[in-house]
Design a protein around this motif. Structure first.
Motif, PDB file in Angstrom:
ATOM      1  N   VAL A  13       0.947  -0.951   0.008  1.00 57.05           N
ATOM      2  CA  VAL A  13      -0.132   0.137  -0.061  1.00 57.05           C
ATOM      3  C   VAL A  13       0.856   1.205  -0.096  1.00 57.05           C
ATOM      4  O   VAL A  13       1.656   1.325   0.829  1.00 57.05           O
ATOM      5  N   VAL A  14       0.619   2.071  -0.805  1.00 50.96           N
ATOM      6  CA  VAL A  14       1.513   3.471  -0.967  1.00 50.96           C
ATOM      7  C   VAL A  14       0.442   4.671  -0.646  1.00 50.96           C
ATOM      8  O   VAL A  14      -0.472   4.465  -0.099  1.00 50.96           O
ATOM      9  N   GLY A  15       1.324   5.936  -0.688  1.00 55.82           N
ATOM     10  CA  GLY A  15       0.572   7.011  -0.178  1.00 55.82           C
ATOM     11  C   GLY A  15      -0.539   7.391  -1.051  1.00 55.82           C
ATOM     12  O   GLY A  15      -0.735   6.862  -2.339  1.00 55.82           O
ATOM     13  N   MET A  16      -1.360   7.926  -0.433  1.00 54.65           N
ATOM     14  CA  MET A  16      -2.783   8.255  -1.187  1.00 54.65           C
ATOM     15  C   MET A  16      -2.397   9.297  -2.174  1.00 54.65           C
ATOM     16  O   MET A  16      -1.569  10.064  -2.085  1.00 54.65           O
ATOM     17  N   ASN A  17      -3.309   9.700  -3.101  1.00 50.48           N
ATOM     18  CA  ASN A  17      -3.127  10.725  -4.160  1.00 50.48           C
ATOM     19  C   ASN A  17      -3.519  11.777  -3.689  1.00 50.48           C
ATOM     20  O   ASN A  17      -4.554  12.509  -4.367  1.00 50.48           O
ATOM     21  N   GLN A  18      -3.000  12.411  -2.780  1.00 52.62           N
ATOM     22  CA  GLN A  18      -3.275  13.692  -1.986  1.00 52.62           C
ATOM     23  C   GLN A  18      -2.047  14.586  -1.727  1.00 52.62           C
ATOM     24  O   GLN A  18      -1.353  14.083  -0.670  1.00 52.62           O
ATOM     25  N   SER A  35      -1.912   5.080   2.158  1.00 48.76           N
ATOM     26  CA  SER A  35      -1.326   5.548   3.246  1.00 48.76           C
ATOM     27  C   SER A  35      -0.893   7.140   3.409  1.00 48.76           C
ATOM     28  O   SER A  35      -1.168   7.740   2.519  1.00 48.76           O
ATOM     29  N   HIS A  36      -0.003   7.436   4.295  1.00 49.38           N
ATOM     30  CA  HIS A  36       0.261   8.944   4.419  1.00 49.38           C
ATOM     31  C   HIS A  36       1.549   9.034   3.829  1.00 49.38           C
ATOM     32  O   HIS A  36       2.134  10.269   3.763  1.00 49.38           O
TER      33      HIS A  36
END
Length: 540
Positions: A326-331, A448-449
């Protein structure tokens, strides 16, 4: 004052060049010859002033020409041959001005013009060599999440090396990335370019779902499209037979889709993508590989491809371990950055020191509404002591002046799970376990963050410890069972590469494609397009 070769016509000058006369040192026996040569040298000096490296090179070497004599014909031909391949390498060929340079060689009339042309070819060479060797773009200017350190070639080494090389074609060829992935992408670009020139992959498939036993025009269109893509041998079958099902299944594997052999809505959406869209992914992937050129990946390394949501351990060029991620969210700043570093340690039973941004943006507002919120996370003062929630007036603070840190003690419910893998970096990014296992079942795993959650963290730990423990699993579990936070150093640090490839060749030689989850490829292609990279140049 500039010295012109006013008494020498074009034919005489070209004859002199072809005879190699200008290769003599810039100290002539007669004044007329000295005037001619000083005109060349002065023109070179003036024209290279825009590049300190180039100016210094010519000054140091007595303004000896690299390109504009009979003796340099082999070097010149090798360079122009390399420029002819700029489009094939996805480079902005117009940047180097090959056609203009060729025309100037054919029309030169004075020593001053020859000096100007000499400088122009060298400037084009430095631009091309830099681009082919380490990329045509400056990625940090396009996307702040691309923080990869790019190793640019030394201009002086590029010039001196070429000048001294007895085999200039080989020297120029060696500037191109040697990665087999890069060579495969160049081939894929040329193949796809041919496909586009001959009508692409045919009509799109108009259906929502196709599966075994189905017949009709949509099945025929699907079959024909997969044939043109290279997934199916030529056939006139009009039904969704076993061969078509196998072809769909292979295609799904290449796209990271559940390989059930059924052309559902998601599979058909991928199959219906235009070849021009795939070409964009290939061009950007070539640029990304150029950025990594010269970087020693490591005999053993960890390859984390963000849009593929996977982490792999590579040993001697072969994958020895793989896990979903799981990788960082698109934000905003939650997107996982791209860079390379060295994994130095793992922490078993880690505590979680909550990042300041999460503390003040997420938890502080929660605690202002309810002081007991997130009660499983401790408040820590500036001396490292735990502070009672009841003693704090949360309403008195804001994001700028909140004086406390937050920390979660080791436990099964810890946000980092039971192990984290550290490669210290300025971005506070690492790999770790997580108690939120359900997210690994999703197709798109950007939640994720910014840090990377690992689907098989214990197995990754065993794989890393195998290099230094005779019983890696037993050792790991013995430390885990203590419940105490324990740092285990890796005796040999392992390179970690956080990459972002939406197009890469697989072991079967096909190009796998992934979605551009952060929109980075779109921004990079726009920059390549602006720089002059052609999507599909006309073929001869």
């Amino acid at each position: 004052m500039t010295a012109y070769c006013s008494g020498m016509g074009r034919a005489a000058l070209v004859a002199m060049m072809m005879a190699g006369g200008a290769m003599a040192p810039f100290v002539a026996a007669d004044p007329a010859r000295a005037q001619t040569i000083s005109g060349f040298a002065q023109a070179v000096a003036e024209s290279t002033a825009v590049s300190p490296d180039l100016s210094a090179f010519y000054a140091t070497h007595g303004y000896a020409p690299l390109w504009t004599t009979a003796e340099s014909a082999t070097r010149r031909a090798a360079f122009f041959a390399a420029l002819d391949q700029a489009d094939a390498n996805g480079l902005p060929s117009a940047r180097y001005g090959a056609d203009d340079l060729r025309a100037r060689f054919a029309s030169i009339e004075t020593e001053r013009e020859r000096g100007q042309l000499e400088a122009a070819v060298s400037l084009a060479y430095l631009a091309w060599a830099r681009d082919i060797n380490s990329g045509a773009l400056e990625p940090k200017k396009i996307d702040p999440g691309i923080v990869r350190e790019i190793r640019r070639p030394d201009p002086q080494a590029l010039l001196s090396g070429l000048a001294a090389s007895p085999a200039p074609a080989r020297f120029l060829r060696d500037l191109t990335p040697k990665s087999p992935r890069y060579a495969a992408l160049v081939k894929a670009r040329l193949d796809l370019q041919t496909q586009i020139a001959t009508g692409g992959w045919g009509p799109q498939v108009s259906a929502k779902r196709l599966g075994p036993g189905d017949t009709g025009p949509a099945v025929v269109t699907l079959r024909d499209r997969l044939i043109r893509m290279g997934y199916l041998d030529r056939s006139v079958a009009a039904s969704y037979d076993a061969a078509l099902q196998t072809a769909v299944q292979t295609y799904q594997l290449d796209q990271g889709i559940k390989a059930d052999g059924i052309a559902g809505e998601g599979t058909l959406a991928e199959i219906n993508r235009a070849p021009e869209e795939r070409m964009k992914s290939i061009l950007v992937a070539m640029e990304r590989l150029r950025w990594m050129n010269g970087l020693d990946l490591g005999k053993r390394h960890i390859w984390v491809n963000l849009p593929d949501f996977t982490a792999r351990v590579i040993d001697d060029g072969k994958m020895s371990f793989e896990t979903v991620t799981v990788v960082g969210m698109n934000q905003g700043d939650r997107r996982t950055p791209e860079f390379s570093d060295q994994m130095e340690m793992m922490v078993i039973n880690p505590s979680w020191s909550v990042p300041r941004s999460i503390t003040v943006k997420e938890y502080l507002p929660m605690m202002q509404r309810n002081p007991g919120a997130a009660g499983h996370i401790q408040l820590i003062d500036s001396r490292g002591r735990a502070v009672s929630r009841g003693s704090v007036n949360f309403a008195a603070y804001n994001a700028r002046n909140f004086p406390f840190a937050m920390r979660q003690a080791p436990s099964n419910g810890n946000a980092l799970g039971l192990v984290k893998f550290l490669f210290p970096n300025p971005y506070n990014i690492y790999l770790h376990d997580t108690p939120s296992k359900s997210l690994f079942q999703k197709d798109v795993r950007a939640f994720s963050h910014g840090c990377i959650r690992v689907g098989r963290p214990f197995d990754l730990a065993y794989a890393l410890l195998a290099a230094q423990e005779s019983d890696p699993e037993g050792y790991f579990k013995s430390v885990l069972n203590t419940g105490a936070e324990t740092t285990v150093k890796l005796r040999e640090p392992v390179p970690v590469h956080l990459v972002y490839f939406t197009a890469l060749p697989n072991a079967r030689g096909r190009i796998e494609y992934r979605d551009d989850v952060y929109g980075r490829d779109a921004a990079l292609f726009a920059a390549l397009d602006k720089a002059g990279v052609e999507l599909a140049p006309l073929t001869n």
